[in-house]
Design an enzyme around this catalytic site. Structure first.
Site, short mmCIF file in Angstrom:
data_model
loop_
_atom_site.label_atom_id
_atom_site.label_comp_id
_atom_site.label_asym_id
_atom_site.label_seq_id
_atom_site.Cartn_x
_atom_site.Cartn_y
_atom_site.Cartn_z
N ASP A 16 -10.10 0.95 7.45
CA ASP A 16 -9.02 1.57 6.72
C ASP A 16 -9.68 2.55 5.63
OD1 ASP A 16 -6.35 2.30 5.67
OD2 ASP A 16 -5.76 0.32 6.12
N ASP A 64 -5.18 6.15 5.52
CA ASP A 64 -4.18 5.88 4.71
C ASP A 64 -3.42 7.16 4.21
OD1 ASP A 64 -2.71 3.78 2.89
OD2 ASP A 64 -3.50 5.24 1.41
N GLU A 116 -1.97 7.88 8.99
CA GLU A 116 -0.55 7.51 8.55
C GLU A 116 0.31 8.81 7.86
OE1 GLU A 116 1.38 4.16 5.29
OE2 GLU A 116 -0.35 5.26 4.85
N ASP A 154 3.34 -3.16 5.15
CA ASP A 154 4.02 -2.52 4.10
C ASP A 154 5.52 -2.90 4.85
OD1 ASP A 154 1.78 -1.27 2.81
OD2 ASP A 154 2.03 0.39 4.02
C1 NOJ Z 1 -0.03 3.24 2.44
C2 NOJ Z 1 -0.69 1.86 2.66
O1 NOJ Z 1 -0.07 1.33 3.78
C3 NOJ Z 1 0.04 0.94 1.45
O2 NOJ Z 1 -0.40 -0.43 1.50
C4 NOJ Z 1 -0.63 1.59 0.33
O3 NOJ Z 1 0.15 1.04 -0.89
C5 NOJ Z 1 -0.47 2.90 -0.06
N1 NOJ Z 1 -0.65 3.73 1.30
C6 NOJ Z 1 -1.19 3.48 -1.06
O4 NOJ Z 1 -2.69 3.67 -0.61
#
Ligand code: NOJ
Length: 540
Positions: free
Chosen positions: A99, A200, A242, A317
Site C-alpha cells: 500500500d 492510497d 484508489e 474502510d
Molecule cells: C484511504 C484509506 O483506505 C483509509 O483507510 C485512510 O484512512 C485514508 N485513505 C487516508 O490515508
C-alpha cells in the site's frame, strides 16, 4: 518492460495486517502471523495479497500515516520479516502488493520534522503551506476526519494543509524533488521483489487548496504518468489506484491498456448507493437496487476493451457486505454466496477482503469498543451538533470502518485463534459459529464457494474476456447478466432478496446447460428463484 497483464486472470486478497494473525501475543497482527497463514491463502487459490500499510508509523490512522517508507513498523515485525514474507509468498505463487500512501505522510516523518523548522529548510516545500494569521485559516476547507484542513504552526506563522488527520500533512506533488524521492523509494521496494502497489487516495495528490480542489486536480494525470514511467513500467506489476472521484471516462485514463497509468482503479460509485444524496456516508438510505444494476452495467460496458475494472464489495474502510446488502441473520451463508457470485461473474480483477470468504459480519459495539479515528471523531462531532446518541451509533453500526477491522476469525478458541494476548480491538462475538477452521471442514461453506469461484476464473477464459450484457434491467429482485466471448457464454442469475420469486430463464437458455456453480444443491425448479439463490450457467 512489456507488461504481461497476468492480473487479468488474478484474484487478489486484502490483508489488514493488524487484524489478521498475531504471532507474538501482543494482540496485534504481524508479518510472521501472515507467513503462518500463507498455506490457507494458497488453499483458497488467490494470486496476490494486498497488504494494508506495514511501514513505520505512529498509527494515528492505523498505518496510513507513514513516518518511514523504507522500514517496517516494529509492531508488525522487521524488514527481514517482510523479505521473508515476499519470498515465502513467492514460493506459493502469491505476489505481495504494498500500500503506497503518497498523498500525505505522517507529521513524524523526517521530511515533515525538517519542514516545520523553517521556511528555508530544504524539506519545507515537500508539504503544502500558506502564510496566514492564527485563527484565520486560508479558507474553510474541512479535513475528511473532521475539523479544518489547515493546521497552524506558530513558529512559522504558516498553516499546513491536511486532507486527513492533523498528523497526516499533505505532500506537495508540485515539488519535483519530492516526486523523485518517492520514485526512488518505490524502485527500492521493487528491487525487493514486491509484486504490485495499491495507491492510497491517489486522485487527491494534485490538490489545489486555493481553488478548493482536492481530487482530480489539473495536473493529476501528468503526475501519474510520470510516476508510472519512472517506476511501475520498469517491472511487471499490478497497480491499483484508489479513486473516489473516478467516473468511467477518468477510469479509462487510469487503466489505459497502453499501461501509461495503472492496471486499474478502485472506484466507489456502487458503494455510495446507500447514503442520502450529497450527504455523508453516515446519513443512511436504503440501497437503490435498480441503480446498483445500472451502475455495474455502465462500468462493465464502458471499460470493455478500453480499460479494466476492479471488482470489490469490501475493504478495510467498508462495512461487511453480507451485513450491508445481504442478510447476516437468516440467510448469511446463502446471501454471502449470492453476493460473491454476482461480483465474481463480472469482468475485472476481483478483490476479497479478509474474512469475506467466510461470510464474516459487521460487529455492533458500544462506543468504548471502537478504535477507528474516523468513527470516534464523527461520534463526538455529531454529539456536539445535537444528534441523538442512538442515531449516531446506528450509523456507526451500519457504516463504521471497524466493522471490517475486527480480528480474523480462525477458529473457536479464545479470541478466535487470532491472538494469545488481548486483541487491540474486540473480536466479533459470533466467532464460534463463523470461523475458518469450521468452514474449511465443511464443503458447503462460504469458504469453499469462494474457492470454487476463484477456480472457475482460472478455468474458463470467458470470465476474463467475455462481454457483459445486463438482462432484466427493471426487475426489482433479480440481478442477471450474460458474459459472451468467442464460442463461450455464461448466464449469471442472482435473486438479490429473501423473497422467493417466479423466474423464467431468458431466451436461448433451457436450463439443461452446465451449471458451473450454485448456492442451492438441488436445481429442481427452473421457474422460480429461492431466497438469495444464485447460479452460473455455461454453454460453449
Ligand atoms: C484511504 C484509506 O483506505 C483509509 O483507510 C485512510 O484512512 C485514508 N485513505 C487516508 O490515508
Amino acid at each position: 518492460m512489456q507488461e504481461s497483464k497476468w492480473w487479468k486472470n488474478a484474484v487478489v486478497y486484502q490483508i489488514y495486517p493488524r487484524s489478521f494473525k498475531d504471532s507474538n501475543g501482543d494482540g496485534i497482527g504481524d508479518l510472521q502471523g501472515i507467513i503462518r497463514k500463507l498455506d490457507y491463502l494458497k488453499e483458497l487459490g488467490i494470486d496476490a495479497i494486498w497488504l494494508s500499510p506495514v511501514c513505520r508509523s505512529p498509527q494515528d490512522d492505523n498505518g496510513y500515516d507513514i513516518s518511514d517508507y523504507r522500514d517496517i513498523d516494529s509492531m508488525f515485525g522487521s524488514l527481514k520479516d517482510m523479505e521473508e514474507l515476499i519470498k515465502e509468498a513467492g514460493e506459493r505463487n502469491i505476489r505481495i502488493i504494498m500500500d503506497l500512501v503518497l498523498n500525505h505522510s505522517s507529521d513524524e516523518h523526517l521530511w515533515f520534522r525538517e519542514a516545520r523548522k523553517s521556511k528555508e529548510n530544504p524539506y519545507h516545500d515537500y508539504y503544502v503551506w500558506r502564510d496566514g494569521t492564527e485563527g484565520l485559516p486560508p479558507n474553510d476547507m474541512r479535513a475528511c476526519f473532521g475539523g479544518s484542513a489547515w493546521e497552524w504552526v506558530p513558529e512559522l506563522s504558516q498553516y499546513y494543509f491536511h486532507q486527513f488527520s492533523v498528523k497526516q500533512p499533505d505532500l506537495n506533488w508540485e515539488n519535483p524533488k519530492l516526486r523523485q524521492e518517492i520514485y526512488d523509494m518505490i524502485l527500492w521496494w521493487m528491487e525487493k521483489g514486491v509484486g504490485g502497489f495499491r495507491l492510497d487516495v491517489i486522485d487527491q495528490i494534485a490538490k489545489e487548496p486555493d481553488l478548493k480542489i482536492t481530487n482530480n486536480g489539473p495536473r493529476l494525470h501528468e503526475y501519474i504518468r510520470e510516476l508510472s514511467k519512472e517506476t511501475f513500467r520498469k517491472g511487471d506489476l499490478i497497480t491499483v489506484g484508489e479513486a473516489w472521484g473516478a467516473n468511467t471516462e477518468l477510469a479509462k485514463l487510469y487503466s489505459n491498456p497502453d499501461g501509461s497509468e495503472f492496471s486499474m482503479v478502485f472506484q466507489f460509485e456502487h458503494i455510495n448507493l446507500d447514503q442520502q444524496p450529497d450527504k455523508e456516508k453516515w446519513d443512511l438510505a436504503p440501497l437503490d437496487f435498480l441503480k446498483l444494476k445500472q451502475v455495474f452495467a455502465k462500468w462493465q460496458r464502458e471499460l470493455y476493451r478500453t480499460g479494466w475494472n476492479s471488482l470489490f464489495w469490501n475493504n478495510h474502510d467498508l462495512p461487511r457486505i453480507v451485513s450491508r446488502w445481504g442478510n447476516d441473520k437468516d440467510y448469511r451463508e446463502k446471501s454471502a454466496k449470492m453476493l460473491a457470485t454476482l461480483l465474481h461473474g463480472m469482468q475485472g480483477t476481483p478483490y476479497i477482503y479478509q474474512g469475506e470468504e467466510l461470510g464474516m459480519t459487521n460487529a455492533e459495539f458500544g462506543i468504548e469498543d471502537y478504535r477507528d479515528i474516523e468513527t470516534l471523531n464523527v461520534y463526538h462531532e455529531r454529539l456536539d451538533k445535537g444528534y441523538q446518541k442512538e442515531d449516531i451509533l446506528n450509523s456507526i453500526h451500519a457504516k463504521g470502518r471497524d466493522n471490517a477491522r475486527t480480528p480474523m476469525q480462525w477458529d473457536d478458541s479464545p479470541n478466535a485463534g487470532f491472538s494469545e494476548g488481548t486483541p487491540w480491538i474486540r473480536v466479533n462475538g459470533n466467532y464460534r459459529e463463523i470461523n475458518a477452521k469450521q468452514e474449511m471442514a465443511d464443503k458447503g461453506s462460504v469458504f469453499h464457494y469462494y474457492k470454487k469461484l476463484i477456480g472457475l476464473r482460472k478455468t474458463y477464459e470467458v470470465f476474463a474476456d467475455g462481454k457483459f450484457e445486463l438482462l432484466l434491467e427493471e426487475a426489482k429482485d433479480i440481478f442477471a447478466y450474460t458474459r459472451t466471448s468467442e464460442g463461450e457464454k455464461l448466464l449469471i442469475i442472482c435473486n438479490f432478496h429473501e423473497k422467493e420469486i417466479p423466474f423464467l430463464l431468458p431466451e436461448g437458455w433451457s436450463g439443461k446447460e452446465e451449471i458451473l456453480i450454485a448456492n442451492y444443491n438441488e436445481i429442481a425448479e427452473t421457474e422460480k428463484l429461492r431466497p438469495y439463490e444464485a447460479r452460473i450457467y455455461r454453454k460453449a
